[in-house]
Design a protein around this motif. Structure first.
Motif, PDB file in Angstrom:
ATOM      1  N   UNK A   5      38.896   9.017  47.891  1.00 26.54           N
ATOM      2  CA  UNK A   5      38.474   8.396  46.629  1.00 26.54           C
ATOM      3  C   UNK A   5      38.023   9.450  45.624  1.00 26.54           C
ATOM      4  N   UNK A   6      37.356  10.494  46.119  1.00 23.78           N
ATOM      5  CA  UNK A   6      36.940  11.579  45.223  1.00 23.78           C
ATOM      6  C   UNK A   6      38.171  12.232  44.607  1.00 23.78           C
ATOM      7  N   UNK A   7      39.211  12.401  45.442  1.00 25.28           N
ATOM      8  CA  UNK A   7      40.457  12.986  44.957  1.00 25.28           C
ATOM      9  C   UNK A   7      41.052  12.131  43.837  1.00 25.28           C
ATOM     10  N   UNK A   8      41.077  10.816  44.066  1.00 31.84           N
ATOM     11  CA  UNK A   8      41.639   9.924  43.052  1.00 31.84           C
ATOM     12  C   UNK A   8      40.798   9.959  41.774  1.00 31.84           C
ATOM     13  N   UNK A   9      39.473   9.980  41.937  1.00 33.20           N
ATOM     14  CA  UNK A   9      38.602  10.048  40.762  1.00 33.20           C
ATOM     15  C   UNK A   9      38.861  11.335  39.993  1.00 33.20           C
ATOM     16  N   UNK A  10      39.034  12.436  40.725  1.00 35.64           N
ATOM     17  CA  UNK A  10      39.286  13.722  40.066  1.00 35.64           C
ATOM     18  C   UNK A  10      40.618  13.688  39.323  1.00 35.64           C
ATOM     19  N   UNK A  11      41.612  13.011  39.921  1.00 36.49           N
ATOM     20  CA  UNK A  11      42.904  12.877  39.228  1.00 36.49           C
ATOM     21  C   UNK A  11      42.723  12.144  37.904  1.00 36.49           C
ATOM     22  N   UNK A  12      41.877  11.120  37.946  1.00 39.06           N
ATOM     23  CA  UNK A  12      41.590  10.357  36.734  1.00 39.06           C
ATOM     24  C   UNK A  12      41.020  11.271  35.647  1.00 39.06           C
ATOM     25  N   UNK A  13      40.063  12.131  36.043  1.00 40.80           N
ATOM     26  CA  UNK A  13      39.474  13.044  35.060  1.00 40.80           C
ATOM     27  C   UNK A  13      40.470  14.098  34.626  1.00 40.80           C
ATOM     28  N   UNK A  14      41.288  14.545  35.587  1.00 40.97           N
ATOM     29  CA  UNK A  14      42.337  15.485  35.233  1.00 40.97           C
ATOM     30  C   UNK A  14      43.249  14.875  34.179  1.00 40.97           C
TER      31      UNK A  14
END
Lengths: 314, 371
Positions: free
Chosen positions: A254-263
């Motif tokens: 989930x952290x990875x997905x959240x980071x993708x969102x910010x990316x």
């Protein structure tokens, strides 16, 4: 209308998603590191400073040894030291996590600028030749497929390592005895002590893992994303990573997905610079962070209300 | 005033002696560490610190600049302290400062021609309102939804700074020729007079003194200040005691933001005469360090601000004269915090060890007695 469409496609094209993957990587790496300390019950807001120091040592190591590999190695070594240093204060001395985190960030800003000026005599930015950047990896069969190739091929090696790490971290946190102990160290240290494991040792290990991953995140920033070190180049990304950890509830995937969102928001800002003044587009990732945090808070509030209702029914 | 002096010198602060001692030791050690860094890099530390002291106090202008820096440090430090005492960590002072400066600059330019007696208070209010309103957003988010205020305030720093930079380069850019970026100039009549020629010390020091007194009185003398302290120390207890904890926390943040906005206004009205991009060079973070070092004690913050202001102003002289980068002082400052943070832990560990040793001795003595 066609003008609008043209403008639309200068923003929303493959480049946008390619940029998303590249800008997300440092946030993913720092986020993965931070979720270890988060699971261990330590609030680490010093990640931004750790990233900055990592970015600096990676560039300096690369410059002195003329090899990006040595830059990364040096960044990892410094990451271990930073993790131990942070742990010493927070775990051993039981200092206020907030104060140590803030002090670490200010210390990082000061020491990197100071060393940059005294070691290289440069003010502002210290560029390296492009050839000294991290090597890119080309996967042989991928170049036959058009869009996939542009997205997933020829990224810097840390991008692939980062994706691999997401899976490894997930397995470590949820499927290994260490992960079980890590989570126990944060939630119930007494239980750990009763089976003869020192919670402090687990916390130290989490702090060191966090240091390493944050420094790798910094190294990607200064060697993979750009090939230079510039003053305060972490630009609050460590805090965005912290927000990702909150949003992703410390779950690596989930952290990875959240980071993708910010990316994505970061990349969107970059792409929009052709149309809207840069100073306004730069706001996007920061505003998005607050927005997402509010949504996460609303969700958890609703959840706790729901569980309250259920309890009342029973 | 008498009460203030009493408080400063009498028994109420006596028990803080050990704190002052460990602070002095920390500062000394950090300065020594700074000297070691200078030595390693091939500079003469005596020359370096000499240039620093001379730069800070060697001339009327130097003293004036140091005092002006003291104002900024003390104000931002107090802003941090007001919020922190209520348990809110306002890391967003930099953004609040920018917005305050921008608001004051806009109002100041709009009111050109109006009598300064009316215009300056209006600008003061505008700056405080802008800073306070901006600080209220993370406060409300924290209190109502539990959103971590450290993250939101940091994000809001970047947002405010980019927004102000955009405004001063775009829609609000001055029409004056020869100025690269910045808003319309305020009426020269409004500008604060300089107290020492060519130094940056202006009348703002009087406003700052009043604010500092008010903050100190509020924090340590009023019932609200007491409730605020308790709220910061134990939120649940205060809530069950019937304090309006949410309101206290939000109001503390608003006061904190208002003070930051005021600092922004001082920069505009004291020095630049308009809003410029480089209105603040991370002033708030310096103030935060000061507040944290003094554990949010308002009197301590004002006193130690003089010392850190001298370090800061002297470090620029040191950079020019001896060539040591002024960032060294930032490093020294953060090392002081690390020392102070460690001091707590180390003395606790020593005490624990002493207690264990004592218990062991007693146990052995008791055992020997039994045999």
């Amino acid at each position: 209308m066609s003008e609008f469409l043209a403008a639309f496609f200068t923003v929303f094209n493959v480049m946008l998603f390619q940029n998303t993957l590249r800008t997300a990587t440092p946030i993913v790496l720092a986020g993965l590191g931070g979720l270890f300390t988060d699971h261990a019950g330590i609030m680490n807001i010093g990640m931004d400073g750790m990233m900055l120091i990592g970015a600096f040592t990676a560039v300096m190591g690369t410059y002195y040894f003329q090899s990006a590999f040595m830059g990364i190695v040096l960044a990892i070594v410094v990451g271990v030291l930073l993790g131990l240093f942070f742990g010493l204060f927070v775990i051993k001395f039981k200092s206020d996590e907030f104060i140590i985190g803030v002090a670490l960030n200010i210390f990082a800003g000061g020491i990197t600028i100071f060393l940059l000026r005294t070691l290289t005599g440069v003010k502002g930015a210290f560029p390296l030749p492009k050839s000294l950047g991290l090597p890119t990896v080309s996967i042989p069969l991928l170049d036959k497929i058009p869009i996939i190739n542009e997205l997933f091929n020829n990224n810097s090696i840390l991008v692939y390592i980062c994706w691999l790490l997401v899976i490894i971290c997930y397995l470590v946190v949820y499927k290994t005895p260490y992960g079980f102990r890590l989570r126990a160290a944060g939630e119930h240290p007494q239980a750990l002590r009763s089976i003869g494991v020192s919670p402090d040792f687990i916390k130290y290990s989490a702090s060191v893992i966090c240091g390493i991953l944050c420094c790798l995140a910094g190294a990607h920033l200064s060697l993979g994303y750009l090939t230079q070190f510039s003053e305060n180049m972490s630009a609050s990304r460590g805090f965005i990573a912290f927000a990702c950890i909150i949003f992703g509830r410390s779950n690596p995937i989930k952290v990875f997905l959240a980071a993708l969102l910010f990316g994505f928001f970061d990349a969107l800002g970059l792409r929009l610079q052709n149309i809207i003044p840069a100073n306004l587009t730069l706001i996007i990732p920061y505003a998005a962070t607050i927005f997402v945090l509010v949504i996460a808070a609303l969700q958890s509030k609703r959840k706790s209300k729901l569980s309250e209702l259920k309890l009342n029914k029973v | 005033m008498r009460e203030f002096l009493n408080e400063l010198f009498t028994k109420r602060y006596k028990y803080d002696f050990s704190y002052i001692l460990s602070l002095s030791i920390s500062i000394l050690l950090a300065l020594i560490l700074g000297a070691v860094i200078m030595l390693i890099l091939g500079y003469n530390p005596i020359e370096g610190y000499g240039a620093l002291i001379k730069g800070a106090f060697g001339s009327p202008r130097g003293i004036g600049d140091t005092l002006a820096k003291t104002v900024t440090l003390a104000m931002t430090g107090l802003a941090m302290a007001v919020a922190a005492k209520a348990g809110m960590f306002n890391v967003g002072g930099e953004g609040q400062l920018f917005l305050g400066a921008m608001a004051a600059a806009i109002v100041g330019a709009e009111l050109t021609g109006v009598s300064p007696i009316i215009a300056i208070p209006l600008c003061l209010l505008a700056a405080m309102a802008a800073g306070g309103a901006y600080a209220s957003i993370p406060a409300v988010l924290k209190v109502r939804l539990g959103v971590n205020e450290v993250i939101t305030t940091i994000m809001m720093n970047s947002i405010a700074i980019y927004l102000c930079v955009y405004l001063s380069n775009g829609p609000l850019k001055t029409t004056e020729r020869g100025i690269a970026s910045g808003t319309q100039a305020i009426d020269p009549e409004f500008k604060f007079t300089r107290l020492i020629t060519s130094s940056t010390l202006t009348q703002s020091i009087f406003i700052a003194a009043v604010i500092a007194l008010v903050v100190w009185y509020f924090m340590s003398k009023t019932a609200q200040g007491y409730e605020q302290r308790l709220t910061g120390q134990n939120y649940e207890f205060s809530r069950y005691s019937g304090f309006k904890t949410n309101r206290i926390a939000i109001i503390s943040m608003i006061i904190s933001g208002a003070i930051c906005g005021l600092v922004g206004m001082f920069e505009v009205f004291g020095i630049h005469g308009r809003f410029i991009e480089s209105i603040s060079k991370e002033f708030y973070f310096d103030g935060m360090l000061v507040a944290m070092i003094m554990r949010y004690n308002p009197i301590g913050i004002v006193v130690i601000s003089i010392f850190f202001a001298a370090l800061k102003m002297g470090s620029t002289a040191m950079e020019m004269k001896v060539g040591i980068s002024s960032e060294l002082i930032l490093v020294v400052q953060s090392i002081i915090i690390f020392f102070m943070a460690a001091e707590n832990g180390i003395s606790r560990i020593l005490k624990e060890k002493a207690a264990i040793r004592k218990a062991k001795r007693e146990y052995l003595a008791a055992k020997a007695g039994n045999v």
